[in-house]
Design an enzyme around this catalytic site. Structure first.
Site, PDB file in Angstrom:
ATOM      1  N   ASP A 170      15.102  26.565  69.605  1.00 45.85           N
ATOM      2  CA  ASP A 170      14.206  27.373  70.436  1.00 45.85           C
ATOM      3  C   ASP A 170      12.743  27.170  70.055  1.00 45.85           C
ATOM      4  O   ASP A 170      11.849  27.356  70.862  1.00 45.85           O
ATOM      5  CB  ASP A 170      14.564  28.857  70.289  1.00 45.85           C
ATOM      6  CG  ASP A 170      15.901  29.171  70.926  1.00 45.85           C
ATOM      7  OD1 ASP A 170      16.194  28.588  71.988  1.00 45.85           O
ATOM      8  OD2 ASP A 170      16.675  29.972  70.358  1.00 45.85           O
ATOM      9  N   LYS A 200      18.192  33.637  83.627  1.00 48.90           N
ATOM     10  CA  LYS A 200      17.918  32.216  83.889  1.00 48.90           C
ATOM     11  C   LYS A 200      18.469  31.776  85.243  1.00 48.90           C
ATOM     12  O   LYS A 200      18.492  30.587  85.542  1.00 48.90           O
ATOM     13  CB  LYS A 200      18.528  31.350  82.779  1.00 48.90           C
ATOM     14  CG  LYS A 200      17.949  31.606  81.379  1.00 48.90           C
ATOM     15  CD  LYS A 200      18.337  30.499  80.407  1.00 48.90           C
ATOM     16  CE  LYS A 200      18.020  30.899  78.972  1.00 48.90           C
ATOM     17  NZ  LYS A 200      18.254  29.832  78.000  1.00 48.90           N
ATOM     18  N   LYS A 221      21.626  36.592  80.165  1.00 47.78           N
ATOM     19  CA  LYS A 221      21.240  35.179  80.370  1.00 47.78           C
ATOM     20  C   LYS A 221      21.564  34.722  81.783  1.00 47.78           C
ATOM     21  O   LYS A 221      20.807  33.975  82.400  1.00 47.78           O
ATOM     22  CB  LYS A 221      21.985  34.286  79.382  1.00 47.78           C
ATOM     23  CG  LYS A 221      21.337  34.276  78.025  1.00 47.78           C
ATOM     24  CD  LYS A 221      21.892  33.185  77.141  1.00 47.78           C
ATOM     25  CE  LYS A 221      21.200  33.167  75.809  1.00 47.78           C
ATOM     26  NZ  LYS A 221      21.314  34.330  74.975  1.00 47.78           N
ATOM     27  N   PHE A 236      25.486  28.165  77.916  1.00 50.40           N
ATOM     28  CA  PHE A 236      26.269  28.709  76.812  1.00 50.40           C
ATOM     29  C   PHE A 236      25.437  29.757  76.096  1.00 50.40           C
ATOM     30  O   PHE A 236      24.208  29.718  76.138  1.00 50.40           O
ATOM     31  CB  PHE A 236      26.635  27.590  75.827  1.00 50.40           C
ATOM     32  CG  PHE A 236      27.998  27.009  76.104  1.00 50.40           C
ATOM     33  CD1 PHE A 236      29.090  27.387  75.355  1.00 50.40           C
ATOM     34  CD2 PHE A 236      28.178  26.114  77.136  1.00 50.40           C
ATOM     35  CE1 PHE A 236      30.352  26.881  75.621  1.00 50.40           C
ATOM     36  CE2 PHE A 236      29.430  25.597  77.410  1.00 50.40           C
ATOM     37  CZ  PHE A 236      30.523  25.980  76.651  1.00 50.40           C
ATOM     38  N   ASN A 279      20.326  22.904  63.362  1.00 48.19           N
ATOM     39  CA  ASN A 279      21.269  24.035  63.305  1.00 48.19           C
ATOM     40  C   ASN A 279      22.682  23.522  63.056  1.00 48.19           C
ATOM     41  O   ASN A 279      22.906  22.323  62.937  1.00 48.19           O
ATOM     42  CB  ASN A 279      21.171  24.863  64.587  1.00 48.19           C
ATOM     43  CG  ASN A 279      21.502  24.032  65.806  1.00 48.19           C
ATOM     44  OD1 ASN A 279      22.605  23.514  65.932  1.00 48.19           O
ATOM     45  ND2 ASN A 279      20.525  23.875  66.690  1.00 48.19           N
ATOM     46  N   ASP A 315      12.679  25.350  77.823  1.00 44.39           N
ATOM     47  CA  ASP A 315      14.067  25.777  78.066  1.00 44.39           C
ATOM     48  C   ASP A 315      14.685  24.848  79.118  1.00 44.39           C
ATOM     49  O   ASP A 315      14.370  24.929  80.304  1.00 44.39           O
ATOM     50  CB  ASP A 315      14.093  27.238  78.534  1.00 44.39           C
ATOM     51  CG  ASP A 315      15.517  27.792  78.498  1.00 44.39           C
ATOM     52  OD1 ASP A 315      16.437  27.078  78.949  1.00 44.39           O
ATOM     53  OD2 ASP A 315      15.703  28.912  78.004  1.00 44.39           O
ATOM     54  N   ILE A 316      15.551  23.982  78.655  1.00 36.88           N
ATOM     55  CA  ILE A 316      16.146  22.959  79.524  1.00 36.88           C
ATOM     56  C   ILE A 316      17.008  23.608  80.601  1.00 36.88           C
ATOM     57  O   ILE A 316      16.920  23.281  81.787  1.00 36.88           O
ATOM     58  CB  ILE A 316      17.010  21.990  78.680  1.00 36.88           C
ATOM     59  CG1 ILE A 316      16.183  21.407  77.536  1.00 36.88           C
ATOM     60  CG2 ILE A 316      17.599  20.889  79.541  1.00 36.88           C
ATOM     61  CD1 ILE A 316      16.989  20.725  76.464  1.00 36.88           C
TER      62      ILE A 316
END
Ligand code: CTP
Length: 404
Positions: A279, A341, A337, A323, A210, A305-306
């Protein structure tokens, strides 16, 4: 006990009329509890004798790179490793030009090249020399590399002219070092930061990635070190030079980053997930894919997902900051988020053409349980410092005893 107690400060003194003020600086640094060793350039010895600095610092002064006796006592590499801060005061226009070029033509510049400790310069020179574009250009490059500039002050100069170029007063230099060294809001904290993109291999020669440049994560690492934190940076591939004083683990894929972060998260007080982690990753073909077929379908599999994994740690969970890069509904997505999370804070920015990725400026919407704020468009280095201040406030609110 103050912030400079026991701090190992290597003071470089270069040639200039302000060199005499460095003697008072040594006295004040020692008065504040610091251990001081002094390197003088040859030109500096024309203004003040080494004996003055030897008496005030309590140690022999280091003068020559190629002096066998000195190298066997405390050589340049040993000096570079010893220093917790390298301070050059006064820093002449000449030494700044040599540092910018990466020269190692005397003991001081060689030690600066070899040292990983933060470098702090207190310039002093004639105002026209300071304002000269060559000097200003050198200053800009050094700052961009993370060198800290203290001053110069403005006023009447030894040459009779008036303008910027006076050495900051020793007391101001000591105060600035103290506020960088221990009194910083992140002093003593261990901060783990992920940065940059990840690369997901399609086959041995191709990958999916990316547009993340890593600039935000690197700016956070730099700013955190300046505020007294111990920083570990887990970085995907970027073109950036890691800030000095930061431990770096280079990784490629989301899976590598997961491993590197999870191996360290339990030892961190704060985790900031600034990386743009892929992702989804393709199943990697063992050999280069040939273009025989008229179309090609990649089967993408979700990456771990770290951030969510760090936030879900039960033992030694760090304060966890995520972020969010969004093209729309910035605030709702960020709040989503935060809750989804179980994070302590989310910093969200708008991305799209010319905003967010690969640029130097950014703006952030920041939210945490029970609060939110907006940090307007600014260079990423400034935003990083502002975001760290918010993080420090929230962290200390959660941990009122630690560090007080
Ligand atoms: N992140 C992570 N591991 C992943 C993916 C993302 O740690 N495999 C982290 C990033 O470092 C960042 C945050 O998660 O801190 C971004 O959240 P994410 O939900 O991945 O954002 P988007 O991909 O933009 O999410 P969505 O499209 O689902 O809104």
């Amino acid at each position: 006990m103050n912030a400079l107690t026991g701090k190992k400060i290597l003071l470089g003194v270069t040639g200039g009329i302000a060199a005499y003020k460095a003697a008072e600086l040594v006295r004040q640094l020692r008065g504040a509890g610091a251990e001081v060793r002094v390197i003088m350039t040859r030109a500096a010895t024309e203004f003040v004798t080494p004996l003055t600095f030897q008496s005030l610092s309590g140690h022999p002064v280091h003068l020559d790179l190629l002096d066998a006796a000195e190298e066997s006592a405390m050589g340049h590499i040993h000096l570079a490793r010893w220093a917790e801060v390298v301070l050059i005061a006064p820093a002449s226009a000449d030494v700044m030009a040599r540092l910018r070029a990466g020269l190692a033509d005397d003991l001081l510049t060689t030690v600066c090249l070899a040292a990983t400790a933060p470098l702090v310069l207190a310039p002093a020179m004639n105002q026209a020399m300071w304002l000269n574009l060559a000097t200003q250009d050198n200053v800009a490059v050094l700052k961009a590399r993370g060198v800290c500039l203290l001053g110069p002050a403005e006023g009447v100069q030894a040459c009779g002219e008036t303008g910027p170029g006076r050495l900051l007063e020793p007391a101001a230099i000591v105060a600035a070092l103290a506020s960088r060294s221990g009194a910083g809001s992140l002093a003593g904290l261990r901060i783990l930061i992920s940065a940059g993109p990840t690369r997901e291999a399609i086959d041995p020669v191709r990958y999916l990635s990316n547009r993340s440049s890593g600039k935000m994560g690197y700016a956070l690492a730099q700013s955190a070190v300046m505020q007294g934190a111990t920083v570990v940076l887990v970085s995907g591939p970027t073109a950036l030079v890691p800030p000095s004083g930061v431990e770096v683990a280079q990784v490629q894929s989301a899976a590598d980053m997961y491993e590197a972060v999870l191996a360290r998260a339990g030892h961190a007080d704060i985790y900031i997930g600034a990386a743009a982690v892929a992702d989804y990753a393709p199943e990697t073909a063992p050999h280069k894919i040939k273009k025989d077929a008229s179309s090609l379908t990649l089967n993408l599999v979700k990456t771990p997902d770290i951030l969510a994994a760090v936030a879900a740690l039960t033992a030694s969970r760090p304060f966890t900051v995520g972020f969010a890069a969004e093209t729309q509904s910035l605030e709702t997505s960020a709040q989503g988020k935060l809750l989804g999370k179980s994070l302590d804070m989310v910093a969200a920015n708008q991305v799209g053409a010319g905003v967010g990725f690969e640029v130097d400026d950014n703006a952030l919407y920041v939210c945490w349980p029970g609060g939110e704020t907006r940090l307007p468009t600014a260079p990423k280095s400034k935003l990083a410092t502002q975001l760290l201040t918010l993080i420090a406030d929230r962290y200390h609110a959660q941990h009122p005893v630690k560090n007080s």
